[in-house]
Enzyme design. Structure first.
Site, short mmCIF file in Angstrom:
data_model
loop_
_atom_site.label_atom_id
_atom_site.label_comp_id
_atom_site.label_asym_id
_atom_site.label_seq_id
_atom_site.Cartn_x
_atom_site.Cartn_y
_atom_site.Cartn_z
CD GLU A 157 -3.20 -1.01 2.02
OE1 GLU A 157 -4.08 -1.54 2.17
OE2 GLU A 157 -2.80 -0.56 3.18
CD GLU A 313 -4.35 -5.77 2.36
OE1 GLU A 313 -4.89 -4.92 2.99
OE2 GLU A 313 -2.76 -5.48 2.53
CD1 TRP A 321 -8.86 -0.75 9.08
CD2 TRP A 321 -9.84 1.19 8.06
NE1 TRP A 321 -9.26 -1.03 7.69
CE2 TRP A 321 -9.82 0.20 7.17
CE3 TRP A 321 -10.50 2.44 7.79
CZ2 TRP A 321 -10.41 0.40 6.10
CZ3 TRP A 321 -10.95 2.62 6.58
CH2 TRP A 321 -11.06 1.56 5.68
CD GLU A 361 -4.62 -4.08 10.14
OE1 GLU A 361 -5.23 -3.51 9.43
OE2 GLU A 361 -3.33 -4.40 9.95
#
Length: 652
Positions: A157, A313, A321, A361
């Protein structure tokens, strides 16, 4: 435009890819064996590995531990599971940032961003680049010819958290970039309009990034800074890609983009990869989030020029988040995944395989939830794996060109939303999405495209908020219309050139004579051409009776202008009039137009029609042509389940 090759990861069994990020370093060795067993049960045939593993691969400066990675790659290969191997450069280890704190990013206020999260590195840092490439070379030399490794995954990312770095390294790189762009300081002064506010430069060495200023920074400086920052990330991608090609020839390389409304900083259409991949997460508190997923997938296909791509993903259910993290309802996981497949994805992967028990996460959903495989979520994962196998025959097919193109351009996105503008409410992505959703509501397919080089294959081209227009694009649009194309643009279009030098402007807000509310923007229009047709007029305020939507004939085609923001419902009312005579119509039965999204893929011999239920109610299909290949939810040809997808096969 994105430079891609025809190279796409090879599946030995000719299947679509199905899998997830896999983080075995978070688990005991015994868990690995259970993971592989469950992967095979779910139909998983690929995992992305080592994405955040730098700290346990290079445990200290030039001290390496590959034993665990050797073992897990061999275990996966033994069980027929391929590996998309990451370069692990996304998150520098603590020892590196302790020894070299100068690799850490700096905000526009001069604050250093410290370790403790991820992506704590400067894209322009020569020190970081040196350490990162050493790691990449070690991995490529060791695993570049391993039969399990079918793809390389650069970083992760890129730019998600370090898109804009205002450090001294960035300042120096920015000056170099500006010298290459402009050549002389005089040309830069002209482009930036530095005669305003006494900003004239005599030397490139005097230029800084647009750090926090007392008032509005120079707008062209800000625009060039956005261009530079995207290019800086692209340059890091290039460096890793070059090392991988050198030491692991023949293995295709990608990096996971983030094409969606929240990630405007990276013009990935200008980056270079062997194949395109994307991450996408729904924001379920947004009212249009289902359709935004389709638009993002469509845009990813546009960046890939219609070629197959990889969904790297997305989530099985809730993420962690967002302000409010909503679990997906029954059928949504399959619908979300297969919608990406409809728009060209030949791989469907999640973050992540097994839900973490610790870390930031741990509340992010995964293919195997905290409760384990004896769960509805895992049963849904297994069922989706079966559907992915049933769709194996579509692998390598391309999306079929839609009748309408929606032109999407990062320069326009950046420039139209700069400060010191007539309105701070201009939202480029929102306007493009509104047109896409309005067309969905009418049952008409559209392609989001990032390259305007070949417009001739589209009956209609829509360019929302075409704020920045250079001469070559203006000429291509002119030729497209002259040769018979139909062009539509909107308010705040044709305003500036590539240097953000103004051509025209204006803002107000009124209603139209068909009852549609015009919001945020009103351009006062004077009709000077004899062939101009007024499609809508304003019906209130100072502009009552004046044109709001116009269309002009030119050559064999037409050009239309929508002078205000209408929203989805207003565009839905307007589009039938704008599309008259264009032959850009729906190919769905009338009863399906609106409730169902239609996407078509083809290999030239066979066509696969995806019908996606946009509603929470079942829909009667009736007499659909072709063989039913997949149907999620209700397993009947004549019925499309709520939040379901059906795929029909037809020979050409």
């Amino acid at each position: 435009m994105t430079q891609i090759t025809s190279s796409f990861p090879h599946s030995s069994r000719g299947e679509l890819f199905y899998g997830a990020d896999y983080n075995p370093e978070q688990w005991s060795r015994e868990t690995w064996d259970e993971d592989v067993k469950l992967m095979k049960q779910a139909g998983v045939n690929v995992v992305s590995l080592a994405i955040f593993s730098w700290a346990i691969i290079e445990v200290a400066d030039d001290k390496w531990d590959f034993a665990w990675l050797d073992e897990v790659i061999n275990l996966l290969h033994k069980n027929g599971i391929a590996v998309d191997l990451a370069t692990a450069t996304a998150s520098p280890p603590p020892w590196l940032t302790k020894a070299h704190p100068e690799v850490l990013p700096v905000t526009k206020n001069g604050e250093t961003l410290y370790p403790g999260g991820r992506q704590h590195w400067r894209p322009t840092s020569p020190i970081f680049r040196r350490y990162a490439l050493r790691l990449v070379e070690q991995l490529a030399k060791r695993y570049g010819s391993h039969p399990a490794v079918i793809a390389w995954h650069v970083n992760n990312e890129l730019g998600c958290h370090n898109n804009y770095d205002f450090s001294d390294d960035a300042a120096e790189a920015f000056r170099t970039w500006l010298k290459e762009r402009y050549g002389t300081i005089d040309k830069l002064n002209f482009a930036w309009g530095t005669a305003f506010w006494s900003q004239h430069y005599v030397d490139f060495a005097d230029i800084l990034p647009p750090r926090q200023a007392a008032t509005f920074p120079n707008p062209t400086q800000q625009l060039d800074w956005a261009r530079f920052s995207s290019d800086a990330l692209g340059a890091h991608l290039d460096a890793e890609l070059e090392a991988l090609h050198k030491h692991s020839p023949g293995v295709p390389v990608t990096t996971n983009y983030m094409l969606g409304r929240g990630t405007r900083g990276m013009d990935v259409s200008s980056w270079k990869v062997d194949f395109v991949s994307n991450d996408h997460y729904r924001v379920q508190t947004e009212p249009d989030e289902r359709d935004e997923l389709s638009f993002s997938a469509n845009l990813t296909s546009g960046v890939a020029h219609g070629a197959p791509w990889w969904l790297m993903e997305h989530s099985t259910s809730a993420v962690n988040w967002q302000g409010i993290n909503i679990p997906k309802r029954s059928g949504e996981m399959a619908r979300d995944s297969l919608t990406h497949v409809a728009h060209g994805a030949d791989a469907v992967c999640y973050f992540q395989w097994r839900q973490s028990k610790a870390g930031a996460e741990k509340y992010h959903s995964a293919m195997v939830p905290h409760v384990g495989p004896d769960s509805q979520l895992f049963r849904d994962v297994v069922k989706l794996g079966e559907n992915m196998k049933a769709l194996a025959e579509i692998r390598g097919s391309h999306r079929v060109t839609a009748p309408i193109a929606i032109l999407f351009d990062w320069d326009c996105w950046w420039a139209s939303e700069l400060d010191s503008h007539p309105s701070s409410r201009v939202n480029y992505y929102r306007e493009a999405l509104d047109w896409f959703v309005a067309l969905l509501d009418l049952g008409i397919r559209a392609d989001a495209v990032t390259s305007p080089t070949d417009l001739s294959k589209y009956k209609v081209v829509i360019a929302p908020i075409l704020y920045l227009v250079d001469d070559p694009l203006q000429q291509r649009i002119h030729e497209y219309v002259h040769d018979g194309g139909h062009f539509i643009t909107t308010y705040f279009s044709g305003i500036v050139d590539v240097n953000d030098h103004a051509k025209l402007g204006g803002t107000l807000g009124r209603s139209l004579d068909d009852g549609t509310e015009a919001t945020m923007w009103t351009d006062p229009i004077d009709i000077i051409g004899k062939s101009v047709e007024v499609i809508r007029k304003y019906d209130s305020g100072d502009v009552k009776g004046r044109p709001a939507v116009t269309r002009n004939s030119a050559g064999k085609g037409t050009a239309a202008y929508v002078s205000t923001r209408l929203g989805v419902q207003g565009l839905k009312k307007l589009l039938p009039d704008l599309l008259k005579g264009t032959k850009a119509q729906s190919t769905l039965p009338p009863s399906l137009r609106g409730p169902v999204e239609q996407v078509i893929r083809s290999d030239g011999h066979t066509e696969w029609e995806f019908l996606i239920n946009r509603t929470d109610d079942p829909i009667d299909l009736k007499d659909m042509e072709g063989d039913l290949l997949v149907s999620t939810g209700v397993e009947r040809k004549a019925r499309l389940a709520e939040r379901g997808i059906a795929v029909f096969r037809r020979k050409l």
